[in-house]
Design a protein around this motif. Structure first.
Motif, PDB file in Angstrom:
ATOM      1  N   SER A 147       0.825  -1.209   0.000  1.00 55.81           N
ATOM      2  CA  SER A 147       0.000   0.000   0.000  1.00 55.81           C
ATOM      3  C   SER A 147       0.860   1.259   0.000  1.00 55.81           C
ATOM      4  CB  SER A 147      -0.912  -0.015   1.236  1.00 55.81           C
ATOM      5  OG  SER A 147      -1.540   1.223   1.430  1.00 55.81           O
ATOM      6  N   GLU A 184      -6.713   7.167   1.774  1.00 57.21           N
ATOM      7  CA  GLU A 184      -7.535   8.354   1.544  1.00 57.21           C
ATOM      8  C   GLU A 184      -6.756   9.625   1.842  1.00 57.21           C
ATOM      9  OE1 GLU A 184     -12.161   9.689   2.269  1.00 57.21           O
ATOM     10  OE2 GLU A 184     -11.238   8.218   3.626  1.00 57.21           O
ATOM     11  N   PRO A 233     -10.789   5.049  -1.280  1.00 55.78           N
ATOM     12  CA  PRO A 233     -11.023   3.664  -0.872  1.00 55.78           C
ATOM     13  C   PRO A 233     -12.466   3.274  -1.203  1.00 55.78           C
ATOM     14  CG  PRO A 233     -10.203   5.017   0.959  1.00 55.78           C
ATOM     15  CD  PRO A 233     -10.668   5.937  -0.119  1.00 55.78           C
ATOM     16  N   TRP A 238      -5.689  -0.090   3.034  1.00 56.52           N
ATOM     17  CA  TRP A 238      -6.297   0.571   1.875  1.00 56.52           C
ATOM     18  C   TRP A 238      -7.112   1.780   2.294  1.00 56.52           C
ATOM     19  CZ3 TRP A 238      -3.245  -1.557  -1.223  1.00 56.52           C
ATOM     20  CH2 TRP A 238      -2.889  -2.894  -1.066  1.00 56.52           C
ATOM     21  N   ARG A 239      -7.762   1.695   3.461  1.00 54.80           N
ATOM     22  CA  ARG A 239      -8.514   2.852   3.940  1.00 54.80           C
ATOM     23  C   ARG A 239      -7.601   4.048   4.187  1.00 54.80           C
ATOM     24  NH1 ARG A 239     -13.710   2.488   4.715  1.00 54.80           N
ATOM     25  NH2 ARG A 239     -14.777   0.544   5.283  1.00 54.80           N
TER      26      ARG A 239
END
Length: 395
Positions: free
Chosen positions: A101, A130, A136, A126-127
């Motif tokens: 990521s 942002e 996301p 992944w969040r």
């Protein structure tokens, strides 16, 4: 490094002395919780003991350490159909997913798709993007963990840069068609990242249509916590930059820091410093045992356990949480078998199972409902499944 007798699963099941020698847990407990944190087979603890004994009288990187590490890379590569140069020996799973990521050069407006009710290790990396201008996109699908191409496709668009999925859902046990989905994503130019911890070494797996993968060894690989596998397709090395730098992955002649950063070849570029040698040796020994047995045979036995346990538990009045057959027939089934716990019986059930020496997992969904999750491995036997059913029959 560590020798163990060659055997078939049939021989293991028929010879309790051999089974207890190779898997000492069977003398102490009925262990049916491999989707949680596994107990260790003897070869794994022997490998750590072997390392510790040598380290008592020499430095920890003495002798043929690097040769053994190289062998573990090869075993990991063989497990997933990768090249040895595409394997970094890093755990836990979340570390690898965060490195991926963080390492990709995202552009503002990129979208990354993941499943909202996946295990947190494959959600938070992944969040957090942002904050870097990435959108996301959390899939919401019912029933839980049932991820098919038909369910995923509506979440994709021209801005989708990457999709990250687990190979199997940790609650329902639904096994995702990684090959089929990966092929379709690549046809659209979308990157594919996989959390492989719930199926690696339990089922055959190929990274042919996968760009990135991370999996710790402490579940179905029968290895210790904190030792794992990170796979990066060699064609994506330049796309995913190392984010943790040190003397092991950056070329530093005579341990002298250089003005320019140049990485060592292969996935070693993602390993910044001293490796977790005891854990890697133990993981390698466990992988060698599993590869010797044969992953196809391991998978067939696990599915046989699943079928028997589902039938026996249903006869005992328990309801399976999920038993849907999508388009790919039985290909969705994994080693995870989850049942709904009778309301109000949760604490008594847990206490009774513990008193009986049976290890399973208790899990919850987003609504708070409680579930009993069993996850037997290839070395478990029918008698152990019957013992679980006998306890559950009382509730």
């Amino acid at each position: 490094m560590i020798d163990f007798p060659e055997f078939t699963i049939e021989q293991l099941s028929a010879d309790e002395s051999l089974r207890s020698e190779l898997f000492p847990i069977v003398k102490a407990r009925n262990f049916l919780a491999h989707a949680g944190v596994t107990s260790l087979p003897k070869v794994a603890t022997d490998a750590m003991t072997w390392f510790g004994a040598r380290a008592q009288t020499n430095h920890q990187e003495s002798g043929d350490t690097l040769r053994i590490v190289d062998g573990v890379r090869q075993s990991a590569a063989d497990l997933i159909g990768a090249g040895k140069d595409e394997i970094a020996l890093l755990g836990p799973t979340a570390l690898g997913l965060n490195m991926i990521s963080d390492g990709i050069s995202w552009e503002s407006g990129d979208e990354v798709v993941f499943y909202r009710d996946d295990y947190p290790a494959n959600v938070y990396p992944w969040r957090k993007l942002e904050a870097r201008g990435v959108r996301p996109v959390a899939m919401v699908l019912e029933p839980q963990g049932v991820i098919t191409w038909e369910g995923l496709e509506p979440y994709l668009n021209e801005r989708t840069r990457l999709v990250s999925l687990a190979t199997a859902n940790f609650l329902t046990g639904f096994r995702v068609d990684i090959d089929g989905i990966g092929r379709r994503l690549h046809e659209r130019g979308i990157l594919f990242c996989v959390d492989g911890i719930q199926t690696l070494a339990a089922f055959p797996f190929s990274v042919e249509h996968v760009d990135f993968l991370s999996a710790d060894s402490h579940k179905w690989m029968l290895g210790p916590m904190g030792a794992g596998i990170v796979y990066v397709d060699r064609d994506k090395f330049n796309l995913c930059e190392p984010t943790l730098l040190g003397s092991w992955n950056v070329v530093s002649p005579n341990f002298i820091a250089q003005e320019e950063i140049h990485y060592y070849p292969g996935a070693r570029r993602y390993e910044p410093g001293s490796l977790n040698l005891p854990g890697i040796f133990a993981m390698g020994a466990a992988l060698d045992l599993l590869l010797q047995v044969g992953i196809d045979q391991v998978a067939a036995t696990i599915l046989d356990h699943r079928q028997y346990l589902v039938g026996a538990m249903e006869d005992a009045g328990w309801k399976l949480y999920f038993d849907h057959a999508p388009q790919n027939g039985d290909g969705w089934k994994s080693g995870i078998v989850t049942f709904r716990v009778p309301v109000g019986k949760e604490r008594e059930l847990v206490r009774t199972l513990e008193e009986a020496g049976i290890s399973v997992s208790v899990r919850h969904d987003r609504t708070g409902e409680v579930f009993l999750r069993a996850s037997p491995h290839f070395y478990n036997i029918r008698r152990e499944l019957d013992e679980l059913v006998a306890v559950c029959r009382k509730f």
